[in-house]
Design a protein around this motif. Structure first.
Motif, PDB file in Angstrom:
ATOM      1  N   PHE A 119       0.278   4.821  -2.014  1.00 27.74           N
ATOM      2  CA  PHE A 119       0.389   6.166  -1.448  1.00 27.74           C
ATOM      3  C   PHE A 119       1.332   7.003  -2.305  1.00 27.74           C
ATOM      4  O   PHE A 119       1.032   8.155  -2.647  1.00 27.74           O
ATOM      5  CB  PHE A 119       0.878   6.078   0.004  1.00 27.74           C
ATOM      6  CG  PHE A 119       1.036   7.403   0.689  1.00 27.74           C
ATOM      7  CD1 PHE A 119       0.004   8.335   0.728  1.00 27.74           C
ATOM      8  CD2 PHE A 119       2.217   7.719   1.344  1.00 27.74           C
ATOM      9  CE1 PHE A 119       0.151   9.547   1.390  1.00 27.74           C
ATOM     10  CE2 PHE A 119       2.368   8.923   2.011  1.00 27.74           C
ATOM     11  CZ  PHE A 119       1.330   9.844   2.032  1.00 27.74           C
ATOM     12  N   GLN A 130      -7.061   1.903   0.200  1.00 32.31           N
ATOM     13  CA  GLN A 130      -7.480   1.002  -0.877  1.00 32.31           C
ATOM     14  C   GLN A 130      -8.684   1.526  -1.645  1.00 32.31           C
ATOM     15  O   GLN A 130      -8.909   1.147  -2.785  1.00 32.31           O
ATOM     16  CB  GLN A 130      -7.760  -0.387  -0.335  1.00 32.31           C
ATOM     17  CG  GLN A 130      -8.982  -0.470   0.564  1.00 32.31           C
ATOM     18  CD  GLN A 130      -9.131  -1.860   1.162  1.00 32.31           C
ATOM     19  OE1 GLN A 130      -8.177  -2.615   1.253  1.00 32.31           O
ATOM     20  NE2 GLN A 130     -10.337  -2.178   1.574  1.00 32.31           N
ATOM     21  N   MET A 141       0.816  -1.204   0.000  1.00 32.63           N
ATOM     22  CA  MET A 141       0.000   0.000   0.000  1.00 32.63           C
ATOM     23  C   MET A 141       0.857   1.266   0.000  1.00 32.63           C
ATOM     24  O   MET A 141       0.415   2.302  -0.444  1.00 32.63           O
ATOM     25  CB  MET A 141      -0.947   0.014   1.198  1.00 32.63           C
ATOM     26  CG  MET A 141      -2.155  -0.858   1.035  1.00 32.63           C
ATOM     27  SD  MET A 141      -3.205  -0.260  -0.296  1.00 32.63           S
ATOM     28  CE  MET A 141      -4.438  -1.494  -0.299  1.00 32.63           C
ATOM     29  N   ARG A 142       2.074   1.162   0.539  1.00 29.07           N
ATOM     30  CA  ARG A 142       2.958   2.335   0.526  1.00 29.07           C
ATOM     31  C   ARG A 142       3.207   2.776  -0.919  1.00 29.07           C
ATOM     32  O   ARG A 142       3.306   3.968  -1.198  1.00 29.07           O
ATOM     33  CB  ARG A 142       4.266   2.024   1.241  1.00 29.07           C
ATOM     34  CG  ARG A 142       5.148   3.239   1.420  1.00 29.07           C
ATOM     35  CD  ARG A 142       6.409   2.902   2.184  1.00 29.07           C
ATOM     36  NE  ARG A 142       6.172   2.667   3.588  1.00 29.07           N
ATOM     37  CZ  ARG A 142       6.295   3.586   4.533  1.00 29.07           C
ATOM     38  NH1 ARG A 142       6.631   4.810   4.206  1.00 29.07           N
ATOM     39  NH2 ARG A 142       6.078   3.289   5.793  1.00 29.07           N
ATOM     40  N   THR A 143       3.267   1.811  -1.836  1.00 24.16           N
ATOM     41  CA  THR A 143       3.445   2.134  -3.250  1.00 24.16           C
ATOM     42  C   THR A 143       2.230   2.896  -3.781  1.00 24.16           C
ATOM     43  O   THR A 143       2.376   3.850  -4.550  1.00 24.16           O
ATOM     44  CB  THR A 143       3.663   0.842  -4.070  1.00 24.16           C
ATOM     45  OG1 THR A 143       4.786   0.149  -3.533  1.00 24.16           O
ATOM     46  CG2 THR A 143       3.893   1.145  -5.528  1.00 24.16           C
ATOM     47  N   GLY A 155       6.587   7.784   6.509  1.00 28.17           N
ATOM     48  CA  GLY A 155       5.356   7.833   5.730  1.00 28.17           C
ATOM     49  C   GLY A 155       4.667   9.177   5.740  1.00 28.17           C
ATOM     50  O   GLY A 155       3.523   9.288   5.295  1.00 28.17           O
ATOM     51  N   TYR A 196       0.905   8.411   5.954  1.00 27.93           N
ATOM     52  CA  TYR A 196       0.505   7.053   5.639  1.00 27.93           C
ATOM     53  C   TYR A 196       0.553   6.244   6.922  1.00 27.93           C
ATOM     54  O   TYR A 196       1.577   6.182   7.603  1.00 27.93           O
ATOM     55  CB  TYR A 196       1.442   6.459   4.587  1.00 27.93           C
ATOM     56  CG  TYR A 196       1.250   4.986   4.359  1.00 27.93           C
ATOM     57  CD1 TYR A 196       0.055   4.490   3.845  1.00 27.93           C
ATOM     58  CD2 TYR A 196       2.264   4.085   4.660  1.00 27.93           C
ATOM     59  CE1 TYR A 196      -0.120   3.130   3.644  1.00 27.93           C
ATOM     60  CE2 TYR A 196       2.091   2.728   4.446  1.00 27.93           C
ATOM     61  CZ  TYR A 196       0.898   2.255   3.948  1.00 27.93           C
ATOM     62  OH  TYR A 196       0.722   0.916   3.746  1.00 27.93           O
ATOM     63  N   GLU A 221       0.412   2.715   8.102  1.00 28.55           N
ATOM     64  CA  GLU A 221       0.517   1.352   7.575  1.00 28.55           C
ATOM     65  C   GLU A 221      -0.402   0.373   8.305  1.00 28.55           C
ATOM     66  O   GLU A 221      -1.075  -0.439   7.668  1.00 28.55           O
ATOM     67  CB  GLU A 221       1.969   0.873   7.655  1.00 28.55           C
ATOM     68  CG  GLU A 221       2.183  -0.449   6.968  1.00 28.55           C
ATOM     69  CD  GLU A 221       3.657  -0.789   6.832  1.00 28.55           C
ATOM     70  OE1 GLU A 221       3.927  -1.811   6.184  1.00 28.55           O
ATOM     71  OE2 GLU A 221       4.522  -0.066   7.349  1.00 28.55           O
ATOM     72  N   ALA A 222      -0.462   0.444   9.620  1.00 24.86           N
ATOM     73  CA  ALA A 222      -1.281  -0.499  10.391  1.00 24.86           C
ATOM     74  C   ALA A 222      -2.761  -0.390  10.039  1.00 24.86           C
ATOM     75  O   ALA A 222      -3.482  -1.386  10.027  1.00 24.86           O
ATOM     76  CB  ALA A 222      -1.084  -0.268  11.889  1.00 24.86           C
ATOM     77  N   ASP A 223      -3.202   0.815   9.729  1.00 20.38           N
ATOM     78  CA  ASP A 223      -4.620   1.046   9.397  1.00 20.38           C
ATOM     79  C   ASP A 223      -4.880   1.093   7.894  1.00 20.38           C
ATOM     80  O   ASP A 223      -6.032   1.210   7.472  1.00 20.38           O
ATOM     81  CB  ASP A 223      -5.100   2.353  10.034  1.00 20.38           C
ATOM     82  CG  ASP A 223      -5.032   2.313  11.535  1.00 20.38           C
ATOM     83  OD1 ASP A 223      -5.355   1.258  12.116  1.00 20.38           O
ATOM     84  OD2 ASP A 223      -4.648   3.332  12.137  1.00 20.38           O
ATOM     85  N   GLN A 224      -3.819   1.051   7.106  1.00 17.56           N
ATOM     86  CA  GLN A 224      -3.937   1.137   5.653  1.00 17.56           C
ATOM     87  C   GLN A 224      -4.760   2.361   5.239  1.00 17.56           C
ATOM     88  O   GLN A 224      -5.699   2.268   4.445  1.00 17.56           O
ATOM     89  CB  GLN A 224      -4.538  -0.146   5.072  1.00 17.56           C
ATOM     90  CG  GLN A 224      -3.664  -1.372   5.260  1.00 17.56           C
ATOM     91  CD  GLN A 224      -2.342  -1.234   4.525  1.00 17.56           C
ATOM     92  OE1 GLN A 224      -2.320  -1.078   3.312  1.00 17.56           O
ATOM     93  NE2 GLN A 224      -1.229  -1.275   5.238  1.00 17.56           N
TER      94      GLN A 224
END
Length: 157
Positions: free
Chosen positions: A5, A104, A1-3, A26, A41, A43-46
């Motif tokens: 973002f 997402q 998901m970082r990609t 992030g 960003y 990450e844990a919560d996307q």
């Protein structure tokens, strides 16, 4: 998901002519119309968290009570925040506007639209907090009225 973002930040860069690159944590700081905004960003919560400082809590007891009352009314069912939340940091006495978006669910067009709406709301509340210093104790401002959804501001198209 970082990609993803990074892809969304690249879309913003194409619209504004700037390069936006998140740091190792992030976070990416942006400035629109003299309004510093952070996109974080999570990450844990996307998700992407947008936040910025929009004002400061007044010092006087009556003014502070009226100010908090006004912010609470605005937050009630997101009535005047378009899905964002106003929050006060007790240690710094600063007021932030913050909003999270599931990563997402965002495509480039949706991201730019949400960011534009957020920036308009942030500008609205920056002006509102500045004028709330003239509260009369009832929570009504003598200087700021208006529909935040009609606030002109950042546009990316």
């Amino acid at each position: 998901m970082r990609t993803h973002f990074a892809t969304l930040l690249a879309a913003l860069g194409r619209q504004t002519g700037q390069d936006f690159v998140p740091d190792s944590g992030g976070a990416c700081g942006l400035v629109f119309d003299d309004l510093p905004v952070t996109l974080q960003y999570l990450e844990a919560d996307q998700c992407i968290l947008l936040y910025c400082t929009v004002g400061a809590v007044p010092d006087g007891d009556a003014e502070r009570l009226a100010f908090y009352s006004r912010l609470l009314r605005a937050n009630f069912f997101f009535r005047e925040t378009a899905g964002a939340t106003l929050a006060a940091d007790e240690s710094t006495k600063l007021v932030a506007l913050q909003q999270a978006f599931p990563l997402q669910a965002l495509d480039e067009t949706g991201f730019l639209s949400l960011l534009e709406r957020y920036l308009n709301m942030a500008e609205h509340w920056r002006r509102a907090c500045a004028s709330l210093s003239s509260l009369d104790g009832s929570g009504r401002s003598s200087g700021f009225e208006g529909d935040p959804r009609a606030t002109p501001g950042a546009q990316f198209a």
